[in-house]
Design a protein around this motif. Sequence first.
Motif, mmCIF file in Angstrom:
data_model
loop_
_atom_site.group_PDB
_atom_site.id
_atom_site.type_symbol
_atom_site.label_atom_id
_atom_site.label_comp_id
_atom_site.label_asym_id
_atom_site.label_seq_id
_atom_site.Cartn_x
_atom_site.Cartn_y
_atom_site.Cartn_z
ATOM 1 N N MET A 17 30.719 41.861 50.231
ATOM 2 C CA MET A 17 31.319 40.558 48.318
ATOM 3 C C MET A 17 31.354 40.049 49.194
ATOM 4 N N ILE A 18 31.784 39.462 50.223
ATOM 5 C CA ILE A 18 32.088 38.313 50.744
ATOM 6 C C ILE A 18 31.735 36.818 50.052
ATOM 7 N N TYR A 19 30.144 37.846 51.356
ATOM 8 C CA TYR A 19 29.084 37.035 51.205
ATOM 9 C C TYR A 19 28.755 36.387 50.325
ATOM 10 N N ARG A 20 28.440 37.264 49.373
ATOM 11 C CA ARG A 20 27.725 36.801 47.849
ATOM 12 C C ARG A 20 28.425 36.209 47.109
ATOM 13 N N ILE A 21 30.532 36.044 47.275
ATOM 14 C CA ILE A 21 31.064 35.428 46.917
ATOM 15 C C ILE A 21 31.252 33.599 47.143
ATOM 16 N N ALA A 22 30.620 33.773 48.359
ATOM 17 C CA ALA A 22 30.707 32.794 48.829
ATOM 18 C C ALA A 22 29.255 31.728 48.658
ATOM 19 N N LEU A 23 28.088 33.053 48.530
ATOM 20 C CA LEU A 23 26.885 31.827 48.211
ATOM 21 C C LEU A 23 27.251 31.361 46.729
ATOM 22 N N LEU A 45 44.142 44.877 47.801
ATOM 23 C CA LEU A 45 43.150 45.025 48.825
ATOM 24 C C LEU A 45 41.883 44.492 48.094
ATOM 25 N N LYS A 46 41.125 44.931 47.472
ATOM 26 C CA LYS A 46 39.777 44.123 47.302
ATOM 27 C C LYS A 46 40.389 42.651 46.770
ATOM 28 N N ALA A 47 41.261 42.998 45.372
ATOM 29 C CA ALA A 47 41.591 41.283 44.473
ATOM 30 C C ALA A 47 42.071 40.325 45.508
ATOM 31 N N TRP A 48 43.015 40.975 46.870
ATOM 32 C CA TRP A 48 43.668 40.004 47.883
ATOM 33 C C TRP A 48 41.776 39.783 48.578
ATOM 34 N N LEU A 49 40.958 39.662 49.157
ATOM 35 C CA LEU A 49 39.738 39.105 49.483
ATOM 36 C C LEU A 49 39.229 38.504 48.671
ATOM 37 N N ARG A 81 40.528 36.679 46.080
ATOM 38 C CA ARG A 81 40.947 35.162 45.834
ATOM 39 C C ARG A 81 41.116 34.698 47.645
ATOM 40 N N VAL A 82 41.418 34.931 48.998
ATOM 41 C CA VAL A 82 40.718 34.336 49.293
ATOM 42 C C VAL A 82 39.981 33.724 49.529
ATOM 43 N N THR A 83 38.490 34.690 50.230
ATOM 44 C CA THR A 83 37.672 33.756 49.812
ATOM 45 C C THR A 83 37.344 32.543 48.842
ATOM 46 N N ILE A 84 37.742 32.923 47.446
ATOM 47 C CA ILE A 84 37.599 31.707 47.130
ATOM 48 C C ILE A 84 38.412 30.656 47.181
ATOM 49 N N ASN A 85 38.855 30.341 47.568
ATOM 50 C CA ASN A 85 39.952 29.558 48.928
ATOM 51 C C ASN A 85 39.631 28.939 49.550
ATOM 52 N N LYS A 86 38.835 29.787 50.328
ATOM 53 C CA LYS A 86 38.238 29.167 51.825
ATOM 54 C C LYS A 86 37.453 28.735 51.527
ATOM 55 N N LYS A 126 43.451 38.365 35.908
ATOM 56 C CA LYS A 126 44.423 38.572 36.886
ATOM 57 C C LYS A 126 44.091 38.334 38.645
ATOM 58 N N ILE A 127 43.142 37.999 38.708
ATOM 59 C CA ILE A 127 42.557 37.614 39.812
ATOM 60 C C ILE A 127 42.671 36.481 40.125
ATOM 61 N N LEU A 128 42.121 35.958 38.735
ATOM 62 C CA LEU A 128 42.224 34.732 39.651
ATOM 63 C C LEU A 128 42.801 33.625 38.633
ATOM 64 N N GLY A 129 43.865 33.970 38.415
ATOM 65 C CA GLY A 129 45.097 33.756 38.069
ATOM 66 C C GLY A 129 44.652 32.630 36.967
ATOM 67 N N LYS A 130 44.363 33.239 35.834
ATOM 68 C CA LYS A 130 44.143 32.565 34.635
ATOM 69 C C LYS A 130 44.634 33.090 33.416
ATOM 70 N N ASN A 131 44.649 32.351 32.658
ATOM 71 C CA ASN A 131 44.048 32.884 30.614
ATOM 72 C C ASN A 131 43.191 33.463 30.455
ATOM 73 N N GLN A 132 43.509 35.203 29.515
ATOM 74 C CA GLN A 132 42.766 35.907 29.502
ATOM 75 C C GLN A 132 41.357 34.989 28.556
ATOM 76 N N ASN A 133 41.995 33.867 27.989
ATOM 77 C CA ASN A 133 40.957 33.234 27.278
ATOM 78 C C ASN A 133 39.724 32.632 27.097
ATOM 79 N N THR A 134 40.365 32.256 28.353
ATOM 80 C CA THR A 134 39.934 31.150 29.135
ATOM 81 C C THR A 134 38.498 32.092 30.433
#
Lengths: 276, 162
Positions: free
Chosen positions: B19-25, B58-62, B64-69, B129-137
């Motif tokens: 999952m982390i690798y796919r998000i990173a790609l 925990l998955k949501a944390w991973l 967020r951290v992946t996106i931030n990295k 919630k995971i990305l800290g964004k508005n639902q409409n966005t």
Amino acid sequence: MLSNRYTKALDEIKAPAEAVEKARQAAKKQETAKTSSLGNWKKVFVTACLAAVMITALFLSLNLSGKKAEHAFSVIVSAAEIDDHGFTSLGTIKTVGGKVGKNEAGFFCGEEFNFDFLCLGEGITQVTYSIENASFRFSEKFAAEDKEYYSLPNAKGSSFTVRYGENSEKIQNGDYDFGLRICTLLSETDEFLSETERRALCDYCSSFPSVGGGIVPEGFDRIKCLKTVYDAMLKRVRVKINVCFEDGSSQSKTMIFCCDSIDQNGVTVCSAKLVS
Amino acid sequence: MDKIGTEKTEELIRKYSDMIYRIALHNIGNIADAEDVLQDVWFEYIKRNPQTEDEERLKAWLIRVTINKCRSLYRLFWRRNRESLEDHTELIAPEQRKILEEVRSLPKDSRNIVYLYYYESYTIAEIAKILGKNQNTVSSALQRARRKLKELLEEGDEEYVK
């Protein structure tokens, strides 16, 4: 997960084995460095706590079943023990993957209700959970040691089996057999729906602008509508639990569910009961 | 909450590395950097040891951290000039590479939303919630992505709303 070219392509992409192995080795090194200094006292304390939980669970399972049958077993769903005396509240149930839409046949509405299942009893070797009028999806619960799982993650199916290891005492430690999502789907053309349920389904779907244009009847109450829909979804669901024991015998129980309430924030409370 | 032991950590690494690798790609057009992000995320996990027994959190944390990295990596100027996906033809099949490139033509946030919605089956509310964004966005971004990637995302596409 929806199936399309995108998800099929992603299925084939895996993290390089080397990189994963590096991370594992780093984790091992780090944990060894941190935990070796704690000595054995922590392990002794944790083992004592687990033993206390095991003994309590075994005591409860033998005494709450109502009779001292040789192969009594109890069913725990989301931390609540379920019996046949009446509906037992499961507390707040997570709903995942709610969907509404419209196709040629009309409106449809689906929901996935997240439950954790566990069977406790002496001499259990295998437990199979089967479902009628809905399907299961594995919700990726951490698998306990000494249990083997059949029909595993990302599968949608009508039954899942967990086989316990040889040392059955070891696995009576409160780790759930499965985290399973009960996946339900209703269509406005389903013949088993009453008119009230059909109306609620259509009104609920219509209330979404992208699906029904946001058109709702006067006095529309979204939560009340959704409650009717959830009731219709859950009332036909039957989860059959078949337990096999060391002596080759087996027993079955059937469980039904209902939706107790949904609050203004969409938080859902459900109950369950054994019927046979 | 109790600290998660080595075996649990290893189990999590096995379970979520893909999952982390796919998000990173999705965020970085570079396989070597995606591998670096994978390592960095797990090192962060081991260092911070987020204490939660709730695996969904925990998955949501991973995630967020992946996106931030990925964001931190992208800010380094020299990283932006490294080789891209097409220079590693042997590591990703042509069809997958083409599809990833199509998704990467979306704005960064939209790529993550598409991945979390279509592949991880999160709802719009959960993604917000995971990305800290508005639902409409999130909902608007998803609709724009669907229009742009219509052919890619079709087949069994149903509205996911809560």
